[in-house]
Write a protein that holds these residues in place. Structure first.
Motif, PDB file in Angstrom:
ATOM      1  N   CYS A 143       3.700  12.546   0.944  1.00 59.49           N
ATOM      2  CA  CYS A 143       2.463  11.813   0.629  1.00 59.49           C
ATOM      3  C   CYS A 143       1.493  12.614  -0.232  1.00 59.49           C
ATOM      4  CB  CYS A 143       1.779  11.382   1.935  1.00 59.49           C
ATOM      5  SG  CYS A 143       0.490  10.164   1.635  1.00 59.49           S
ATOM      6  N   ILE A 144       1.035  11.981  -1.296  1.00 56.13           N
ATOM      7  CA  ILE A 144       0.105  12.647  -2.208  1.00 56.13           C
ATOM      8  C   ILE A 144      -1.285  12.020  -2.181  1.00 56.13           C
ATOM      9  CG2 ILE A 144       1.912  13.496  -3.776  1.00 56.13           C
ATOM     10  CD1 ILE A 144       1.031  11.057  -5.612  1.00 56.13           C
ATOM     11  N   LEU A 145      -1.554  11.225  -1.140  1.00 57.74           N
ATOM     12  CA  LEU A 145      -2.863  10.557  -1.085  1.00 57.74           C
ATOM     13  C   LEU A 145      -4.026  11.552  -1.103  1.00 57.74           C
ATOM     14  CD1 LEU A 145      -2.179   7.648   1.461  1.00 57.74           C
ATOM     15  CD2 LEU A 145      -2.583   7.452  -0.990  1.00 57.74           C
TER      16      LEU A 145
ATOM     17  N   CYS B  61      -2.736   5.026  -3.368  1.00 61.85           N
ATOM     18  CA  CYS B  61      -1.373   5.444  -3.690  1.00 61.85           C
ATOM     19  C   CYS B  61      -0.914   4.961  -5.061  1.00 61.85           C
ATOM     20  CB  CYS B  61      -0.398   4.918  -2.632  1.00 61.85           C
ATOM     21  SG  CYS B  61       1.307   5.266  -3.098  1.00 61.85           S
TER      22      CYS B  61
ATOM     23  N   ILE C 168       2.008   5.468  -6.292  1.00 60.10           N
ATOM     24  CA  ILE C 168       3.429   5.109  -6.275  1.00 60.10           C
ATOM     25  C   ILE C 168       3.591   3.646  -5.911  1.00 60.10           C
ATOM     26  CG2 ILE C 168       5.638   5.595  -5.135  1.00 60.10           C
ATOM     27  CD1 ILE C 168       4.302   8.529  -4.884  1.00 60.10           C
TER      28      ILE C 168
ATOM     29  N   ARG D  71       0.789  -1.225   0.000  1.00 62.18           N
ATOM     30  CA  ARG D  71       0.000   0.000   0.000  1.00 62.18           C
ATOM     31  C   ARG D  71       0.827   1.284   0.000  1.00 62.18           C
ATOM     32  NH1 ARG D  71      -3.358  -2.590  -1.819  1.00 62.18           N
ATOM     33  NH2 ARG D  71      -5.480  -3.002  -1.110  1.00 62.18           N
ATOM     34  N   CYS D  72       2.054   1.250   0.499  1.00 63.30           N
ATOM     35  CA  CYS D  72       2.826   2.495   0.589  1.00 63.30           C
ATOM     36  C   CYS D  72       4.292   2.207   0.294  1.00 63.30           C
ATOM     37  CB  CYS D  72       2.674   3.088   1.994  1.00 63.30           C
ATOM     38  SG  CYS D  72       3.768   4.491   2.328  1.00 63.30           S
ATOM     39  N   ALA D  73       4.961   3.151  -0.381  1.00 67.82           N
ATOM     40  CA  ALA D  73       6.371   2.971  -0.702  1.00 67.82           C
ATOM     41  C   ALA D  73       7.245   3.965   0.058  1.00 67.82           C
ATOM     42  CB  ALA D  73       6.587   3.095  -2.211  1.00 67.82           C
ATOM     43  N   ALA D  74       6.678   4.620   1.074  1.00 70.21           N
ATOM     44  CA  ALA D  74       7.411   5.569   1.914  1.00 70.21           C
ATOM     45  C   ALA D  74       8.153   6.620   1.078  1.00 70.21           C
ATOM     46  CB  ALA D  74       8.382   4.839   2.847  1.00 70.21           C
ATOM     47  N   CYS D  75       7.408   7.315   0.211  1.00 70.30           N
ATOM     48  CA  CYS D  75       8.060   8.284  -0.676  1.00 70.30           C
ATOM     49  C   CYS D  75       8.460   9.557   0.068  1.00 70.30           C
ATOM     50  CB  CYS D  75       7.161   8.614  -1.862  1.00 70.30           C
ATOM     51  SG  CYS D  75       5.787   9.682  -1.432  1.00 70.30           S
TER      52      CYS D  75
HETATM   53  S1  SF4 Z   1       2.170   8.830  -1.691  1.00 74.87           S
HETATM   54 FE1  SF4 Z   1       1.778   8.393   0.470  1.00 74.87          FE
HETATM   55  S2  SF4 Z   1       1.079   6.239   0.424  1.00 74.87           S
HETATM   56 FE2  SF4 Z   1       2.128   6.619  -1.526  1.00 74.87          FE
HETATM   57  S3  SF4 Z   1       4.275   6.042  -1.206  1.00 74.87           S
HETATM   58 FE3  SF4 Z   1       4.124   8.240  -0.783  1.00 74.87          FE
HETATM   59  S4  SF4 Z   1       3.788   8.296   1.449  1.00 74.87           S
HETATM   60 FE4  SF4 Z   1       3.292   6.218   0.795  1.00 74.87          FE
END
Ligand code: SF4
Ligand code: SF4
Lengths: 141, 227
Positions: B138-140, B147, B149, B131-135
């Motif tokens: 966050c753009i949710l 997500c 990404i 569910r998340c790639a720890a970018c």
């Molecule tokens: S956008 Fe949010 S949910 Fe997606 S990888 Fe980045 S932090 Fe995680």
């Protein structure tokens, strides 16, 4: 303590079916191989990977798990869930270096005393044909 | 949660090599709830290793212990005696747990028993999804809580791509197209206008592209503990 001379097989029997069948077999004076030791469980859904591995580690030669007929589980799906867990146990045994066929699952009802004795005989013959669990210290030497 | 899977017993045995006294260390947090490395799995692993080593003719002394969280010094302190007595530690924690052990016990050889796979959730018992790639940025809030990404195979920020077909991704028909999910959700909530807003290019420096990351919260640091 495990008796190292004769084969030792544990039969985990669900109290709602196989255990009743074993009881009935006793009442009917039906004979079945003495190698099989019955352990009462509330449902085959209780079958736990660690419990079975510990039985093998202690030197048990085989395990049979007997639960209700498909669709008849007292807790709805315990027997079918058990089936999946048995698959994992077989896979683990294979990785460990023991024959996966040492573990077998059966389904029956509490009225099936005759079938119970057939299953027990089938399991015992199968385990004898595989051979004893080589893990017992005495056998490794 | 962090989701991981166990390595095969063969790989684990080759990582352990000829070490005799093996301590399997489980972790009581994420990997417990994804059934990869909690106390039960640590006990299963140690029983399996004992049996397998015995059958190989090289019996090993294998025991197991599980700490609440392998990634915190306080919990690792509780097992320092067992760790120091072992020839090798087989960590059933995620990659962070393995590294915490290596960092906390400089004289201990530690190997991983798990493949740390992703951050995700259980869809049902026995099924986990990323569910998340720890970018790090966050753009949710722009994508209806889905997500792109982590869930779009190409991590596109302006999907769907031409490979989206009937809601599925061209990479694998089993994978739902993340951008179809985003579009459907925004549309059902009457919020498609969110997609019309122009966005500046995403700053990937907050992600892995900026190198290893670290967070410092001065308000939380304790005067006596500062390095
Ligand atoms: S956008 Fe949010 S949910 Fe997606 S990888 Fe980045 S932090 Fe995680
Ligand atoms: S089909 Fe959808 S999920 Fe797959 S790469 Fe294209 S936009 Fe991403």
């Amino acid at each position: 303590m495990v008796d190292t001379d004769s084969y030792q097989i544990v039969a985990y029997c669900c109290e709602h079916c196989a255990y009743g069948a074993a009881d009935l077999a006793g009442g009917l004076r039906l004979q079945y191989p003495p190698e099989v030791k019955i352990v009462l469980i509330p449902c085959t859904g209780k079958i736990d990977t660690l419990m079975v591995l510990h039985a093998f580690e202690a030197g048990i030669d085989g395990v049979m798990v007997a639960g209700c007929l498909p669709g008849d589980c007292h807790y709805l799906e315990g027997n079918e869930n058990a089936n999946r867990r048995i698959e994992r146990i077989k896979n683990l045994l294979e990785q460990i270096g023991l024959e996966p066929e040492r573990v077998n699952m059966y389904n029956l009802s509490s009225a099936m005393a005759g079938e119970f004795t057939v299953i027990v005989e089938e399991t015992t013959n199968k385990i004898i044909s595989i051979g004893k669990n080589p893990l017992l210290e005495e056998r490794l030497r | 949660m962090i989701v991981a899977e166990q390595k095969s017993l063969d790989e684990i045995k080759s990582l352990i090599g000829s070490a005799n006294k093996v301590l399997v260390v489980g972790c009581g947090t994420c990997v417990t709830v994804c059934f990869a490395g909690g106390s039960r799995e640590a006990a299963i692993m140690s029983s399996s290793l004992r049996m397998s080593s015995k059958l190989d003719g090289v019996p090993r002394n294998v025991s197991d212990v599980t700490v609440q969280r392998q990634c915190e010094w306080e919990y690792l302190d509780t097992i320092s005696k067992q760790v120091e007595e072992a020839d090798i530690v087989l960590s059933l924690g995620c990659g962070i747990g393995v590294q915490a052990i290596a960092e906390h016990f400089p004289n201990t050889w530690v190997v991983p028993g798990l493949n740390t796979t992703f951050m995700g959730l259980p869809l049902e018992q026995g099924v986990w999804a990323e569910r998340c790639a720890a970018c790090g940025d966050c753009i949710l809030g722009l994508t209806g809580g889905i997500c792109p990404i982590a869930r779009c195979s190409k991590s596109l920020l302006n999907g769907p791509c031409g490979g989206s077909e009937d809601g599925h991704c061209e990479i694998d028909p089993e994978i739902p197209c993340a951008w179809q999910l985003i579009y459907d959700r925004l549309s059902s909530m009457d919020k498609l206008d969110v997609l019309m807003e122009l966005q500046a290019p995403k700053n990937w420096q907050t992600s892995r592209d900026g190198g290893p990351r670290k967070i410092i919260r001065e308000d939380l640091r304790l005067v006596g503990e500062e390095e």
